[in-house]
Design a protein around this motif. Sequence first.
Motif, PDB file in Angstrom:
ATOM      1  N   GLY A 247      76.514  55.734  29.388  1.00  0.00           N
ATOM      2  CA  GLY A 247      77.078  57.029  29.740  1.00  0.00           C
ATOM      3  C   GLY A 247      76.812  57.477  31.151  1.00  0.00           C
ATOM      4  O   GLY A 247      77.006  58.639  31.500  1.00  0.00           O
ATOM      5  N   GLY A 248      76.386  56.544  31.996  1.00  0.00           N
ATOM      6  CA  GLY A 248      76.106  56.871  33.390  1.00  0.00           C
ATOM      7  C   GLY A 248      75.355  55.742  34.057  1.00  0.00           C
ATOM      8  O   GLY A 248      74.921  54.793  33.406  1.00  0.00           O
ATOM      9  N   PRO A 249      75.206  55.809  35.381  1.00  0.00           N
ATOM     10  CA  PRO A 249      74.512  54.733  36.095  1.00  0.00           C
ATOM     11  C   PRO A 249      73.035  54.699  35.764  1.00  0.00           C
ATOM     12  O   PRO A 249      72.415  55.726  35.473  1.00  0.00           O
ATOM     13  CB  PRO A 249      74.732  55.097  37.573  1.00  0.00           C
ATOM     14  N   MET A 250      72.472  53.492  35.779  1.00  0.00           N
ATOM     15  CA  MET A 250      71.054  53.323  35.531  1.00  0.00           C
ATOM     16  C   MET A 250      70.309  53.243  36.867  1.00  0.00           C
ATOM     17  O   MET A 250      70.864  52.857  37.890  1.00  0.00           O
ATOM     18  CB  MET A 250      70.790  52.057  34.723  1.00  0.00           C
ATOM     19  N   ARG A 251      69.045  53.584  36.834  1.00  0.00           N
ATOM     20  CA  ARG A 251      68.238  53.575  38.054  1.00  0.00           C
ATOM     21  C   ARG A 251      67.980  52.144  38.517  1.00  0.00           C
ATOM     22  O   ARG A 251      68.087  51.218  37.771  1.00  0.00           O
ATOM     23  CB  ARG A 251      66.884  54.254  37.803  1.00  0.00           C
TER      24      ARG A 251
END
Length: 251
Positions: A247-251
């Motif tokens: 659901g979004g970019p990972m670090r």
Amino acid sequence: MTSPRVAVVTGAGRGIGAATALRLAAEGTAVGVLDVDAETAEATAERVRAAGGRAHPVVADVGDPDQVKGALADVAGELGPPVILVNNAGVIRDRPMEDLSLDDWDSVVDVNLRGPFLMCQAIRPYQLEQRWGRIVNFSSSSALGNRDQANYSAAKAGIDGLTRTLAIELGPYGVTVNAVAPGYIVTDMTARTAARMGMEFDRFQQMVAAQTPVRRVGQPEDVAHAVAFLVGENAGFVSGHMLYVTGGPMR
């Protein structure tokens, strides 16, 4: 008429595994529904059949090499040679590092890392005979590190290395190897995480959704769709890839 591809999905009795079995069957793939629990394996297989697909339930411990080989032979005898493998089976034993017992470590590594290795090794002869294959391993966003999950995080980081290495080794035989790394998905496993933290499950989901760029939590079907792409014909030039379903970019 060409026979349908045959897939084996581990941990397919519930959650992401069940959703994946149903998704692959909807596209015409025959599915070996592998789980350590006979009742849930049969329940998923029946759902596939009710939807018009072909499925065969198999009971096996993915950490046991003899059971793994026997399970694949069983699927081959019932459905045909398996060439698609989805290594979804997983367990957690979350504790701070100082409280982790050797049993906590071994049980998590056996299912989450040893199991996928054994399954990949056992399906290899079928894939090489067909000169075609797809493997999707399950990593996790926890592979990047997560509090109280030293055992789980280490196992999932190992999956990353296993995936890239097998992509190199099996690529010349027409076999692609990729991994999906789910973030927060609504399953029995994440419900247990909420309970461990002393939070109501609904409240925990709301907290996670607020921190996720798409502002919702993931569902098993979200992961199943990603797996379906990676095992399809159109993903033949995608191998050694880590696909985050978070659901979004990972670090």
